[in-house]
Design an enzyme around this catalytic site. Structure first.
Site, PDB file in Angstrom:
ATOM      1  N   SER A  86     -15.980 -29.182  43.547  1.00 41.20           N
ATOM      2  CA  SER A  86     -16.308 -29.950  44.744  1.00 41.20           C
ATOM      3  C   SER A  86     -17.016 -29.109  45.801  1.00 41.20           C
ATOM      4  CB  SER A  86     -15.044 -30.566  45.345  1.00 41.20           C
ATOM      5  OG  SER A  86     -14.537 -31.518  44.444  1.00 41.20           O
ATOM      6  N   ASP A 264     -10.586 -38.155  43.055  1.00 36.17           N
ATOM      7  CA  ASP A 264     -10.580 -36.926  42.260  1.00 36.17           C
ATOM      8  C   ASP A 264      -9.165 -36.523  41.840  1.00 36.17           C
ATOM      9  OD1 ASP A 264     -11.810 -34.301  41.381  1.00 36.17           O
ATOM     10  OD2 ASP A 264     -10.561 -33.531  43.008  1.00 36.17           O
TER      11      ASP A 264
HETATM   12 MG    MG Z   1     -13.122 -33.378  48.029  1.00 38.58          MG
HETATM   13 ZN    ZN Z   2     -11.491 -32.013  41.582  1.00 45.11          ZN
END
Ligand code: MG
Ligand code: ZN
Length: 369
Positions: A86, A264
């Site tokens: 990320s 996520d």
């Molecule tokens: Mg993030």
């Molecule tokens: Zn991740």
């Protein structure tokens, strides 16, 4: 000299020169490209096509995302790995550079790169970030911090003093106030004129966001817990933040980054229900932003993800109400990632391009040098 010949020569020349004038006058004018005054960039961390699909079908086959007229795909890879994290993923959007996994606002040689948020501040726009993780987490941090490695939450919090961001909302109060170095960043922010609040203790709907002062707003001590009371703040706070920045950016416009962080985390946990509830939360925030953008008409809204997480799949035997899902990993994957755009300048986001092109296109749209 033959007078007739001279006359016809004259007419031939006249004919061709008029053709030329006519041709130039037919050349289409350089297309007037719509320029937005404001940009709202929405990042669903880990939101690949399957995450969107799962969110769509479990929401009665409907999402606000369907209202976007322009859709593209970006190539999410990092400079040192086909599978990005990320930090590198967000730095591609914020700085326009392909960098290594773990890099926060620095290039592949670890050199700091000016972010779109910092540029916006320099140009007199109002700026803000809203996140459902700690505000010092990789995605938001990459828009305002410059660190060679991620997870330096305290160092990232310190970087929030360096750019006069107008608004930030997210978890991580701890990294501002109860630090190992003994510094109190909240106090320093207050000294700079910020209103600093622990709004996570209050009823989110009743919150007043007064645009007369910059605002730092902690939604949790560390990461906001999904099941916790008041955790469903993203749609409400997104709507309020847009109004707040619209007022503060009345003259020159605003830049706002909104992150649905925990799509996520559902992927990392291989929990389909976690992904789906976070997708619905994020899509609701998208709905709030679209309501503003439709009315405002000067705002470019971009929705995308940094990468896909989980190698998430929806398999045979699924129905609209009940999905049969599977995962191939508890980490990210290298999938192409969808980009949705709405508003003036949206056309630039169709096609397939590098993740770094999102920075280029935003910069171009705002007319930054
Ligand atoms: Mg993030
Ligand atoms: Zn991740």
């Amino acid at each position: 000299m033959n007078y007739k010949l001279l006359a016809s020569l004259f007419f031939i020349i006249l004919f061709f020169s008029s053709c030329e004038t006519r041709m130039t006058s037919y050349t289409p004018k350089e297309k007037d490209i719509d320029k937005p005054k404001n940009i709202i960039l929405m990042i669903g961390d880990g939101m690949g096509v399957t995450q969107i699909t799962a969110g769509l079908y479990t929401n009665g086959n409907q999402l606000n995302l369907e209202e976007f007229p322009i859709i593209g795909l970006h190539k999410s890879y990092a400079s040192n790995d086909l599978v990005t994290d990320s930090a590198a993923g967000a730095t591609a959007f914020s700085c326009g550079v392909k960098t290594y996994n773990g890099a926060i606002g620095v290039d592949a040689d670890t050199m700091p790169v000016k972010t779109i948020l910092e540029m916006a501040e320099e140009q007199g726009l109002a700026t803000g970030m809203v996140s459902t993780s700690t505000i010092t987490h990789a995605t938001p941090a990459s828009f305002i911090c410059h660190q060679k490695v991620r997870k330096l939450h305290e160092a990232n919090a310190n970087d929030f003093l360096k750019t006069p961001i107008d608004l930030f909302v997210g978890g991580g109060k701890k990294y501002f106030e109860e630090r190992e170095d003994g510094k109190n960043i909240s106090l320093e922010l207050r000294n700079k004129g910020y209103v600093v609040s622990d709004y996570f203790k209050e009823d989110i709907k009743s919150i007043e966001m007064d645009p007369s002062s910059p605002l730092a707003f902690y939604t949790a001590y560390e990461n906001p817990v999904p099941q916790a009371e008041g955790r469903d703040y993203l749609p409400t706070i997104s709507a309020k933040s847009v109004e707040f920045l619209h007022e503060r950016g009345k003259e020159k416009g605003f830049f706002l980054m909104i992150e649905g962080s925990q799509i996520d985390w559902g992927g990392h946990a291989n929990e389909s229900n976690y992904i789906i509830t976070e997708m619905h939360d994020f899509d609701e925030a998208i709905g709030e932003v679209l309501t503003f953008a439709k009315n405002n008409k000067e705002t470019l809204v971009i929705v995308t993800a940094d990468h896909e997480t989980g190698g998430y799949a929806i398999n045979k035997g699924s129905t609209l109400d009940s999905l049969v899902t599977a995962f191939t990993t508890d980490y990210h994957t290298a999938d192409l990632i969808p980009v949705f755009a709405y508003g003036p300048g949206a056309e630039a986001f169709s096609g397939i391009y590098e993740n770094t092109a999102i920075f280029d296109k935003m910069k171009e749209a705002l007319g930054f040098e």
